[in-house]
Design a protein around this motif. Sequence first.
Motif, PDB file in Angstrom:
ATOM      1  N   THR A 151       0.855  -1.182   0.000  1.00 61.26           N
ATOM      2  CA  THR A 151       0.000   0.000   0.000  1.00 61.26           C
ATOM      3  C   THR A 151       0.893   1.234   0.000  1.00 61.26           C
ATOM      4  N   ILE A 152       0.374   2.341  -0.530  1.00 63.14           N
ATOM      5  CA  ILE A 152       1.139   3.598  -0.531  1.00 63.14           C
ATOM      6  C   ILE A 152       0.434   4.676   0.286  1.00 63.14           C
ATOM      7  N   MET A 261      11.170   3.208   0.034  1.00 60.29           N
ATOM      8  CA  MET A 261      10.113   2.444   0.711  1.00 60.29           C
ATOM      9  C   MET A 261      10.711   1.494   1.745  1.00 60.29           C
ATOM     10  N   SER A 262       9.990   1.338   2.844  1.00 60.28           N
ATOM     11  CA  SER A 262      10.330   0.350   3.860  1.00 60.28           C
ATOM     12  C   SER A 262       9.062  -0.418   4.217  1.00 60.28           C
ATOM     13  N   VAL A 263       9.209  -1.469   5.016  1.00 62.20           N
ATOM     14  CA  VAL A 263       8.023  -2.250   5.402  1.00 62.20           C
ATOM     15  C   VAL A 263       8.027  -2.443   6.917  1.00 62.20           C
ATOM     16  N   VAL A 276       6.059   4.759   2.484  1.00 56.17           N
ATOM     17  CA  VAL A 276       6.742   5.579   1.479  1.00 56.17           C
ATOM     18  C   VAL A 276       7.276   6.841   2.156  1.00 56.17           C
ATOM     19  N   ASP A 277       8.550   7.131   1.917  1.00 54.84           N
ATOM     20  CA  ASP A 277       9.137   8.371   2.450  1.00 54.84           C
ATOM     21  C   ASP A 277       8.881   9.494   1.437  1.00 54.84           C
ATOM     22  N   TYR A 282      14.368  10.511   5.298  1.00 53.04           N
ATOM     23  CA  TYR A 282      15.491   9.662   5.713  1.00 53.04           C
ATOM     24  C   TYR A 282      16.675   9.732   4.768  1.00 53.04           C
ATOM     25  N   LYS A 283      16.513  10.534   3.694  1.00 54.23           N
ATOM     26  CA  LYS A 283      17.629  10.743   2.738  1.00 54.23           C
ATOM     27  C   LYS A 283      18.222   9.410   2.254  1.00 54.23           C
ATOM     28  N   GLN A 284      17.349   8.437   1.987  1.00 56.20           N
ATOM     29  CA  GLN A 284      17.799   7.128   1.499  1.00 56.20           C
ATOM     30  C   GLN A 284      17.700   7.088  -0.021  1.00 56.20           C
ATOM     31  N   PRO A 285      18.572   6.311  -0.670  1.00 54.32           N
ATOM     32  CA  PRO A 285      18.425   6.167  -2.122  1.00 54.32           C
ATOM     33  C   PRO A 285      17.044   5.587  -2.447  1.00 54.32           C
TER      34      PRO A 285
END
Length: 308
Positions: A151-152, A261-263, A276-277, A282-285
Amino acid sequence: MPHLIIDTDAGIDDAHALMMALKHPNADIAAITTVNGNVEVEQVTRNVAKILDACGVDAPIYQGASAPLVAPHFFAKHVHGDDGLGDANLPESPRTAEDEHAVNALLRMVDDAPGEYTLVALGPLTNIALAARLDPTFPSKLNDFIFMGGTIAAHGNVSFVAEFNIFVDPEATHIVLDSFPMATMLSWETTMQHSIDWNWVIAWLAADTPLGRFNAAISQQIINFGKSVGGESAGFAMPDPLAMAVALEPDIVLEAQTQYMSVELNGTHTRGQTLVDWVDRYKQPHNIRLITQVNLDRFRELLLQTVQ
Ligand code: BDR
Ligand code: CA
């Protein structure tokens, strides 16, 4: 068009997606791998064999994981029927799975032809996670990886916030998000936004062809479920066929964006939610390409093609 490997927990909408690929004039289906999900993996394998019979197409089937990595079993028989194909009493197929395990087959195929295959995942990500952990170079040897799941905007279809494929195996999703530099995702919310009007669906199910009759036989169960959940106004949600359409015809995508994205692996109410960031906090790729809009006219044409 790239060669496709399809990982599935078939499943009625998986069947629609497989039919779309098997009937597409330009598609080359190199292999179908099966995974525990909607029903037990052995039953999924039998279902894929029946779908290949109905379409009159040959493709090797490799049977994969029979359980999620950590989570207990969680099936969707109330959606797809006890047999996963609408309990339509279809004849058993003489086809059987190859001896090789699905995960070994995935690793072997991409080793033999790096960059050749697009992998489309229509079920829980267990096989894909195992492949990525066995060989960390597996993701980079694929042309593309497209999955239906997640989900987003926290609008779930199993829990408040989680979508089925991710809810079934959150740990596998964690591994996939961690190990793929970029994956293409078709979310549950995007699926809902591309629901198909019931009148159109009824006409589609009435196609008087061998595949049309097969389609009508397997689909009644999920139609009943869809109407009972969403009512007449919401239309028919077709998650796996939408993901397959993106794999078959990338130009069908009208709008997409990359994000990180993380879970969630814990949480009383939120385990299995994909996050979704949106503001790059978090400045993640970025590791995910979110499909947000698809050409619905072309999607309906692809569905019609499946029953001709
Ligand atoms: C997903 O869950 C399964 O039941 C369907 O086959 C689809 O892959 C939708 O949430
Ligand atoms: Ca599925």
